[in-house]
Design a protein around this motif. Structure first.
Motif, PDB file in Angstrom:
ATOM      1  N   GLN A  92       5.503   5.706 -19.977  1.00 69.71           N
ATOM      2  CA  GLN A  92       5.132   4.712 -19.204  1.00 69.71           C
ATOM      3  C   GLN A  92       5.850   4.255 -17.962  1.00 69.71           C
ATOM      4  O   GLN A  92       7.305   4.724 -17.776  1.00 69.71           O
ATOM      5  CB  GLN A  92       5.162   3.171 -20.004  1.00 69.71           C
ATOM      6  CG  GLN A  92       4.498   3.196 -21.136  1.00 69.71           C
ATOM      7  CD  GLN A  92       2.828   3.314 -20.755  1.00 69.71           C
ATOM      8  OE1 GLN A  92       2.389   2.374 -20.102  1.00 69.71           O
ATOM      9  NE2 GLN A  92       2.165   4.390 -21.726  1.00 69.71           N
ATOM     10  N   LEU A  93       5.271   3.824 -16.913  1.00 66.69           N
ATOM     11  CA  LEU A  93       6.094   3.297 -15.652  1.00 66.69           C
ATOM     12  C   LEU A  93       6.685   1.982 -15.597  1.00 66.69           C
ATOM     13  O   LEU A  93       6.129   1.225 -16.023  1.00 66.69           O
ATOM     14  CB  LEU A  93       5.348   3.681 -14.346  1.00 66.69           C
ATOM     15  CG  LEU A  93       4.672   4.883 -14.094  1.00 66.69           C
ATOM     16  CD1 LEU A  93       3.844   5.210 -12.887  1.00 66.69           C
ATOM     17  CD2 LEU A  93       5.754   5.974 -13.796  1.00 66.69           C
TER      18      LEU A  93
ATOM     19  N   CYS B  44       6.786   0.662  -8.435  1.00 64.19           N
ATOM     20  CA  CYS B  44       5.825   1.516  -9.191  1.00 64.19           C
ATOM     21  C   CYS B  44       4.478   1.316  -8.720  1.00 64.19           C
ATOM     22  O   CYS B  44       4.178   0.051  -8.256  1.00 64.19           O
ATOM     23  CB  CYS B  44       5.919   1.003 -10.660  1.00 64.19           C
ATOM     24  SG  CYS B  44       7.351   1.555 -11.554  1.00 64.19           S
ATOM     25  N   PRO B  45       3.857   2.305  -8.518  1.00 61.00           N
ATOM     26  CA  PRO B  45       2.296   1.915  -7.877  1.00 61.00           C
ATOM     27  C   PRO B  45       1.633   1.141  -8.755  1.00 61.00           C
ATOM     28  O   PRO B  45       1.591   1.260 -10.045  1.00 61.00           O
ATOM     29  CB  PRO B  45       2.065   3.179  -7.673  1.00 61.00           C
ATOM     30  CG  PRO B  45       3.041   4.324  -7.978  1.00 61.00           C
ATOM     31  CD  PRO B  45       4.103   3.526  -8.593  1.00 61.00           C
ATOM     32  N   ASN B  46       1.080   0.069  -8.370  1.00 60.72           N
ATOM     33  CA  ASN B  46       0.357  -0.700  -9.393  1.00 60.72           C
ATOM     34  C   ASN B  46      -1.104  -0.250  -9.589  1.00 60.72           C
ATOM     35  O   ASN B  46      -1.794  -1.003 -10.651  1.00 60.72           O
ATOM     36  CB  ASN B  46       0.169  -2.445  -9.110  1.00 60.72           C
ATOM     37  CG  ASN B  46      -0.337  -2.544  -7.570  1.00 60.72           C
ATOM     38  OD1 ASN B  46      -0.738  -1.476  -7.050  1.00 60.72           O
ATOM     39  ND2 ASN B  46      -0.485  -3.684  -7.152  1.00 60.72           N
ATOM     40  N   ARG B  47      -1.843   0.661  -9.084  1.00 60.45           N
ATOM     41  CA  ARG B  47      -2.902   0.871  -9.210  1.00 60.45           C
ATOM     42  C   ARG B  47      -2.990   2.033 -10.297  1.00 60.45           C
ATOM     43  O   ARG B  47      -4.444   2.790 -10.494  1.00 60.45           O
ATOM     44  CB  ARG B  47      -3.467   1.571  -7.881  1.00 60.45           C
ATOM     45  CG  ARG B  47      -3.813   0.320  -6.896  1.00 60.45           C
ATOM     46  CD  ARG B  47      -4.502   0.691  -5.803  1.00 60.45           C
ATOM     47  NE  ARG B  47      -4.072  -0.104  -4.609  1.00 60.45           N
ATOM     48  CZ  ARG B  47      -3.435   0.150  -3.424  1.00 60.45           C
ATOM     49  NH1 ARG B  47      -3.374   1.380  -3.375  1.00 60.45           N
ATOM     50  NH2 ARG B  47      -3.187  -0.722  -2.743  1.00 60.45           N
ATOM     51  N   LEU B  48      -2.021   2.735 -10.886  1.00 59.03           N
ATOM     52  CA  LEU B  48      -2.216   3.749 -11.816  1.00 59.03           C
ATOM     53  C   LEU B  48      -2.580   3.264 -13.079  1.00 59.03           C
ATOM     54  O   LEU B  48      -2.099   2.258 -13.577  1.00 59.03           O
ATOM     55  CB  LEU B  48      -0.788   4.572 -11.731  1.00 59.03           C
ATOM     56  CG  LEU B  48      -0.456   5.318 -10.563  1.00 59.03           C
ATOM     57  CD1 LEU B  48       1.035   6.000 -10.729  1.00 59.03           C
ATOM     58  CD2 LEU B  48      -1.526   6.123  -9.961  1.00 59.03           C
ATOM     59  N   ALA B  49      -3.507   4.252 -13.819  1.00 62.06           N
ATOM     60  CA  ALA B  49      -4.012   3.663 -15.100  1.00 62.06           C
ATOM     61  C   ALA B  49      -3.256   3.704 -16.223  1.00 62.06           C
ATOM     62  O   ALA B  49      -3.347   3.138 -17.302  1.00 62.06           O
ATOM     63  CB  ALA B  49      -5.211   4.323 -15.117  1.00 62.06           C
ATOM     64  N   GLY B  50      -2.181   4.834 -16.304  1.00 59.88           N
ATOM     65  CA  GLY B  50      -1.350   5.200 -17.462  1.00 59.88           C
ATOM     66  C   GLY B  50      -1.429   6.667 -17.625  1.00 59.88           C
ATOM     67  O   GLY B  50      -1.590   7.388 -16.876  1.00 59.88           O
ATOM     68  N   PRO B  51      -0.503   7.164 -18.700  1.00 57.41           N
ATOM     69  CA  PRO B  51      -0.379   8.562 -18.985  1.00 57.41           C
ATOM     70  C   PRO B  51      -1.678   9.267 -18.926  1.00 57.41           C
ATOM     71  O   PRO B  51      -2.627   8.773 -19.569  1.00 57.41           O
ATOM     72  CB  PRO B  51       0.496   8.561 -20.178  1.00 57.41           C
ATOM     73  CG  PRO B  51       0.943   7.161 -20.226  1.00 57.41           C
ATOM     74  CD  PRO B  51      -0.261   6.255 -19.646  1.00 57.41           C
ATOM     75  N   HIS B  52      -1.698  10.687 -18.613  1.00 58.91           N
ATOM     76  CA  HIS B  52      -2.914  11.350 -18.732  1.00 58.91           C
ATOM     77  C   HIS B  52      -3.046  12.069 -20.185  1.00 58.91           C
ATOM     78  O   HIS B  52      -1.793  12.826 -20.648  1.00 58.91           O
ATOM     79  CB  HIS B  52      -2.841  12.443 -17.856  1.00 58.91           C
ATOM     80  CG  HIS B  52      -4.204  13.427 -17.700  1.00 58.91           C
ATOM     81  ND1 HIS B  52      -5.226  12.897 -17.241  1.00 58.91           N
ATOM     82  CD2 HIS B  52      -4.241  14.693 -18.180  1.00 58.91           C
ATOM     83  CE1 HIS B  52      -6.267  13.929 -17.376  1.00 58.91           C
ATOM     84  NE2 HIS B  52      -5.541  14.942 -17.808  1.00 58.91           N
ATOM     85  N   ASP B  53      -3.762  11.936 -20.777  1.00 54.74           N
ATOM     86  CA  ASP B  53      -3.954  12.598 -22.327  1.00 54.74           C
ATOM     87  C   ASP B  53      -4.958  13.710 -22.199  1.00 54.74           C
ATOM     88  O   ASP B  53      -6.062  13.410 -22.171  1.00 54.74           O
ATOM     89  CB  ASP B  53      -4.431  11.472 -23.204  1.00 54.74           C
ATOM     90  CG  ASP B  53      -3.332  10.412 -23.335  1.00 54.74           C
ATOM     91  OD1 ASP B  53      -2.380  10.796 -23.510  1.00 54.74           O
ATOM     92  OD2 ASP B  53      -3.886   9.448 -23.544  1.00 54.74           O
TER      93      ASP B  53
END
Length: 142
Positions: free
Chosen positions: A108-109, A132-141
């Motif tokens: 997580q960021l 931290c960029p607020n538009r990132l959705a989360g870790p790539h699975d």
């Protein structure tokens, strides 16, 4: 009085921190992958961690920017810095406001007030300067 002087000092620091928060220097700097980087046939094997961002706004940590850019779906990356081993978990840090975005062990960021705060938290090994960029959705699975 001593209390009044201390209060003014704290207010002065708070005002300075608020002024610094709004400046563009706290915006993280990303590198947009060029067509030449996307088409690279080989990457140098130097570990300089990079947080690659996919077109769907998920992210993944890569060994370096070249490796991130050749990955299908990655369009930009943030160059990460590694925590210096001299930072001890629970160590003492200054209150200097110089935000960093740390990548926690659970991918997580998380934003910290400065690199010392991130690196002494016990949950971060790498970070990049800025919010931290607020538009990132989360870790790539994958």
């Amino acid at each position: 009085s001593l209390f009044a002087l201390a209060s003014l000092a704290v207010l002065g620091l708070k005002d300075t921190a608020q002024a610094q928060q709004t400046g563009p220097e706290w915006c993280p700097v990303s590198h947009k992958c060029t067509p030449e980087e996307k088409a690279a046939e080989a990457c140098i094997e130097i570990y300089q961690p990079a947080l690659g961002v996919y077109e769907d706004k998920t992210y993944q940590l890569f060994g370096n920017g070249c490796i991130a850019c050749v990955e299908d779906g990655i369009y930009k990356y943030y160059q990460m810095s590694m925590c210096d081993p001299s930072y001890e978990v629970g160590g003492i840090c200054t209150l200097e406001y110089s935000p960093v975005c740390g990548l926690t062990e659970d991918r997580q960021l998380k934003e910290y007030g400065n690199r010392c705060g991130a690196c002494t938290s016990g949950e971060v090994e790498s970070y990049f300067p800025g919010h931290c960029p607020n538009r990132l959705a989360g870790p790539h699975d994958a």
